[in-house]
Design a protein around this motif. Structure first.
Motif, short mmCIF file in Angstrom:
data_model
loop_
_atom_site.label_atom_id
_atom_site.label_comp_id
_atom_site.label_asym_id
_atom_site.label_seq_id
_atom_site.Cartn_x
_atom_site.Cartn_y
_atom_site.Cartn_z
N LEU A 1 0.85 -1.19 0.00
CA LEU A 1 0.00 0.00 0.00
C LEU A 1 0.89 1.24 0.00
O LEU A 1 0.95 2.01 0.94
CB LEU A 1 -0.92 -0.02 1.22
N GLY A 2 1.62 1.39 -1.11
CA GLY A 2 2.62 2.43 -1.24
C GLY A 2 3.81 1.86 -1.97
O GLY A 2 3.71 0.80 -2.61
N PRO A 3 4.95 2.53 -1.91
CA PRO A 3 6.15 1.99 -2.56
C PRO A 3 6.49 0.60 -2.04
O PRO A 3 6.31 0.31 -0.85
CB PRO A 3 7.23 3.01 -2.19
N ASP B 1 0.58 -5.76 4.52
CA ASP B 1 -0.28 -4.64 4.88
C ASP B 1 -1.62 -4.67 4.15
O ASP B 1 -2.63 -4.24 4.67
CB ASP B 1 0.42 -3.30 4.68
N TRP C 1 -1.77 3.02 4.49
CA TRP C 1 -1.51 3.50 3.12
C TRP C 1 -0.41 4.54 3.14
O TRP C 1 -0.48 5.52 3.88
CB TRP C 1 -2.78 4.07 2.51
N ARG C 2 0.59 4.34 2.28
CA ARG C 2 1.70 5.29 2.15
C ARG C 2 1.77 5.85 0.73
O ARG C 2 2.75 6.49 0.37
CB ARG C 2 3.02 4.59 2.50
N GLY C 3 0.76 5.60 -0.07
CA GLY C 3 0.73 6.06 -1.45
C GLY C 3 -0.02 5.06 -2.30
O GLY C 3 -0.65 4.12 -1.79
N PRO C 4 0.01 5.23 -3.64
CA PRO C 4 -0.67 4.29 -4.54
C PRO C 4 -0.14 2.87 -4.37
O PRO C 4 1.00 2.67 -3.94
CB PRO C 4 -0.35 4.84 -5.94
N GLY D 1 3.39 1.94 -5.51
CA GLY D 1 3.74 3.21 -6.15
C GLY D 1 5.15 3.22 -6.71
O GLY D 1 6.09 2.76 -6.07
N ASP E 1 -7.44 0.06 -4.39
CA ASP E 1 -7.68 1.51 -4.43
C ASP E 1 -9.15 1.84 -4.19
O ASP E 1 -9.48 2.79 -3.47
CB ASP E 1 -7.24 2.08 -5.79
N ARG F 1 -9.94 1.39 -0.56
CA ARG F 1 -9.44 2.50 0.25
C ARG F 1 -10.43 3.68 0.22
O ARG F 1 -10.73 4.28 1.26
CB ARG F 1 -8.08 2.97 -0.28
#
Length: 406
Positions: free
Chosen positions: A2-4, A98, A132-135, A138, A154, A157
């Motif tokens: 959930l992010g990079p 996550d 969530w830390r980004g797309p 990501g 997405d 979320r």
């Protein structure tokens, strides 16, 4: 996910995966965690219809790189990535991924909201969104077969963010809900549900003109971008606000005479680095809360100067929205030149902060502790006890646990 995409060691430091295809391979294996994925399928997902002649050899090289990185992250788990049934299987334990934790928290929070428990729902939905830390993945070009799964996450979320806003509205926290919803309408302007909830937040907060203007902005956006009028739910909410129908008002929010929602946390001014595992462990306390039957207690220990207070305050600020009744904080001076605080003095401070008049605070420690636990019994409140030297310094300050003497 959930992010990079990152692989963290035990200290929370990110380990380097040098090649782009190796990172894509890890993404595929994470989406298929604990299941064998054939080498042919991996080649298809990494290279599509026209793989190079060296694809199988390259795949083996990427697997070797991942094994090296995963082994560095956790030397005790040499079997993380196994060759299995003509392919490979990545083993991920419960709670490590996550995306799975997010989905579990989302289900729990949504179920609680449906059962009329908005405060508990806010708690779990907030922890879910903090993951969530980004797309999704990501910065990584996703294989085509993974795109539907990333889009599903997405979408989930956005749904969770909408449900949390609805829970804030049910609690009467209209300004908090409006702040979240303004972000959502900017991020996904063609979704009608956030616009509908934002109208409710404005109207219930006494800003009916702003609620009606919000409808006009939403309608203009939909007509311009999609060529359609707002859907039935948005139109119904607009009509109900115009007529000021009773149905638009929320259910009564329980009120407690004289009770105050304290906000005592010191500023969160530090950047916390390398504490991902500790923060995750603290997050898990909120997840286990539903089944424990008692408020969870976390003890952060370590030698002087390692950042225990910084960690505790950073986490407390991060999860503060999950405690709508407030946050209490005290420095007990367990390790300082200042004399340690007496428990009765701390209880008196806390009770005053919670709206109990000074004349009603008992002079006896056990009686004061009993009143403190009674005041907190149906509240969702975070208590941070900093700088304690001994268990006896905090024993009577723990809110309603089995370990508190009676």
């Amino acid at each position: 996910m959930l992010g990079p995409l990152e692989v963290l060691d035990g200290n929370g430091s990110a380990l380097t995966i040098t090649r782009r295809k190796a990172r894509s391979l890890l993404a595929v294996l994470l989406f298929k965690a604990n299941s064998a994925v054939s080498a042919d399928s991996l080649v298809d997902q990494l290279w599509g219809e026209f793989p190079p002649k060296s694809a199988v050899a390259n795949l083996q090289s990427y697997v070797a790189e991942l094994r090296r990185v995963l082994g560095a992250a956790d030397p005790t788990r040499a079997d993380r990535l196994r060759t299995y049934r003509g392919g490979y299987q990545l083993t991920v334990d419960d709670g490590e991924l996550d995306a799975e934790r997010f989905a579990r928290l989302a289900r729990l929070g949504t179920d609680q909201l449906g059962r009329g428990m908005p405060a508990t729902a806010v708690e779990h939905l907030s922890v879910a969104l903090e993951l969530w830390r980004g797309p999704v993945l990501g910065g990584l070009e996703l294989p085509e077969l993974l795109r539907p799964e990333a889009e599903r996450l997405d979408e989930l979320r956005l749904q969770v963010a909408e449900e949390r806003a609805r829970a804030w509205l049910d609690l009467g926290c209209n300004d908090v809900a409006a702040a979240d919803l303004r972000v959502l309408t900017g991020e996904a302007p063609l979704r009608e549900r956030p616009w509908e909830l934002l109208m409710l937040a404005h109207h219930r907060g006494g800003r009916t003109d702003e609620a009606l203007a919000t409808y006009q902005r939403a309608r203009a956006m939909l007509v311009e971008q999609l060529g359609v009028e707002p859907g039935p739910a948005l139109r119904r909410t607009h009509r109900t606000i115009l007529t000021d129908a009773p149905a638009i008002e929320p259910a009564p929010v329980p009120q407690h005479n004289g009770w105050i929602r304290p906000r005592q946390l010191p500023p969160d001014s530090a950047v916390v680095i390398g504490r991902a595992s500790q923060l995750s462990a603290l997050d898990e306390l909120l997840i286990r809360r539903e089944t424990s039957g008692t408020p969870p207690i976390a003890v952060v220990v370590g030698p002087a100067g390692v950042g225990k207070t910084t960690l505790a305050l950073h986490w407390a600020h991060r999860v503060a929205p999950a405690f709508p009744d407030g946050q209490l904080f005290v420095d007990l001076h367990g390790y300082s030149s200042t004399p340690a605080l007496d428990q009765l003095e701390v209880l008196s401070r806390f009770l005053h902060s919670l709206g109990v008049p000074a004349a009603r605070v008992p002079k006896d420690l056990a009686d004061a502790a009993a009143l403190y636990r009674s005041v907190l019994s149906d509240r969702r409140l975070l208590v941070v006890l900093d700088n304690a030297a001994l268990a006896d310094q905090v024993r009577w300050l723990l809110p309603g646990t089995r370990d508190v003497p009676s």
